[in-house]
Scaffold this active site. Structure first.
Site, PDB file in Angstrom:
ATOM      1  N   LEU A  60      48.489  36.342  30.336  1.00  0.00           N
ATOM      2  CA  LEU A  60      48.709  37.715  30.652  1.00  0.00           C
ATOM      3  C   LEU A  60      49.932  37.818  31.397  1.00  0.00           C
ATOM      4  CD1 LEU A  60      45.181  38.802  32.143  1.00  0.00           C
ATOM      5  CD2 LEU A  60      46.190  39.936  30.167  1.00  0.00           C
ATOM      6  N   TYR A 144      26.328  35.217  26.656  1.00  0.00           N
ATOM      7  CA  TYR A 144      26.725  36.164  27.763  1.00  0.00           C
ATOM      8  C   TYR A 144      26.369  35.717  29.139  1.00  0.00           C
ATOM      9  CZ  TYR A 144      26.857  40.600  30.128  1.00  0.00           C
ATOM     10  OH  TYR A 144      27.533  41.921  30.789  1.00  0.00           O
TER      11      TYR A 144
END
Ligand code: UDP
Length: 311
Positions: A60, A144
């Site tokens: 990022l 998850y």
């Protein structure tokens, strides 16, 4: 304040973008639109808002100062993470690493969107933050649950080792406008089915419970947590518990629908009960839900009948 939010085009993320802009933040919204949608942010006309179509499992790079990083990117409904299991694990692991790295580099605060799924099929009820959970690591939901558990561990490591000011919210079942009607969750499924006169599909015998909260209450709690000096996980959810069958009946009534209820097989590892213990949120944040669940369901039904029906 300049805030970076990953998953900002999702259901919760987009409501956060609205709230942050209303509070005067500059907002950089990053989303690869895997399960999010530009429909959720198309209404935003604000020079302080920027959208970047990007997969946060990659490095990022954000120019300029950042004060707050909110990491909300992840498939989050059972059918989404069953459809995208590897992406779910990657965004929980690598995505969280990149988002934490960004916060560290910028000296920003960090908030991780975690989940009541870290408690798995809980053996303690209601669930306080101190409960370690009962998760099947190799079950279908494990992609998850374990991704979020790893994300929590990584977040605490960045806090302890690098001194990043991190926060972790464990979000319980939340509903409201901008949920995808095909995200497979109980509330949008039941509303869509009830509106269209289709049978409501209750999984198992419907005796499993959930505690459903409204999006505005959640967003208010998230902003309070981001502003706080807490570093330990905090449950945010509405403790008003009901069975899934009761939720189906309630939505039939609210929709004025003639739909019947049919029963389908219970998915693997579907938690039997779930209810947040919100003692910490009340005591340390002064937060508790304010919106009546029935009123909130009515508002959500109205949205699905209006704007939601055009999506
Ligand atoms: N569920 C159901 N019918 C549906 C969708 C979900 O009975 O059409 C059940 C599901 O098995 C679970 C509960 O409703 O017991 C809540 O499911 P959801 O996917 O909304 O969230 P979860 O809490 O399981 O992550």
């Amino acid at each position: 304040m300049r805030t970076v939010i990953t998953g900002g085009a999702g259901f919760i993320g987009s409501h956060l973008c609205d709230a942050l802009l209303a509070h005067g933040h500059e907002v950089v919204c990053i989303d690869n639109l895997l399960t999010g949608s530009v429909d959720n942010i198309a209404h935003i006309r604000d020079a302080k808002f920027a959208f970047v179509d990007y997969d946060v499992t990659n490095y990022l790079y954000i120019d300029g100062p950042v004060d707050l990083v909110l990491h909300f990117a992840s498939p989050a409904s059972p059918i989404d993470y069953l459809r995208w299991p590897i992406q779910t694990l990657k965004v929980g692991a690598m995505g969280t690493h990149k988002a934490l790295g960004l916060a560290r580099k910028k000296g920003a605060r960090f908030l991780l969107a975690s989940t009541s799924e870290v408690y798995g099929d809980p053996l303690i009820h209601p669930q306080p933050e101190g409960y370690w959970g009962n998760v099947n690591p190799i079950g279908l939901r494990g992609v998850y649950d374990e991704a979020k558990r790893y994300a929590e561990a990584l977040t605490m490591a960045y806090h302890r080792y690098h001194g990043v000011d991190t926060k972790i919210v464990r979000i319980f079942n939340t509903f409201g406008p901008r949920m995808r009607r095909d995200d497979g969750r109980a509330v949008p499924n039941f509303i869509y089915q009830a509106i269209h006169g289709e049978p409501l599909t209750v999984y198992g015998d419907g005796s499993q419970t959930r505690s459903f909260g409204y999006i505005t209450d959640l967003v208010r709690g998230l902003l309070m947590l981001a502003d706080s000096n807490l570093n330990e996980p905090v449950n945010i959810g509405n403790p008003q518990e009901m069975t899934v069958l009761d939720m189906a009946r309630t939505l039939i009534e609210i929709c004025g629908s003639k739909s019947e209820i049919i029963f389908r097989e219970l998915p693997e590892d579907d938690p039997k009960v779930r209810q947040p213990d919100i003692t910490q949120a009340k005591a340390k944040l002064g937060w508790e839900p304010q919106v009546d669940v029935h009123d909130a369901l009515r508002l959500t039904v109205e949205w699905f009948q209006g704007e939601g029906s055009r999506r």
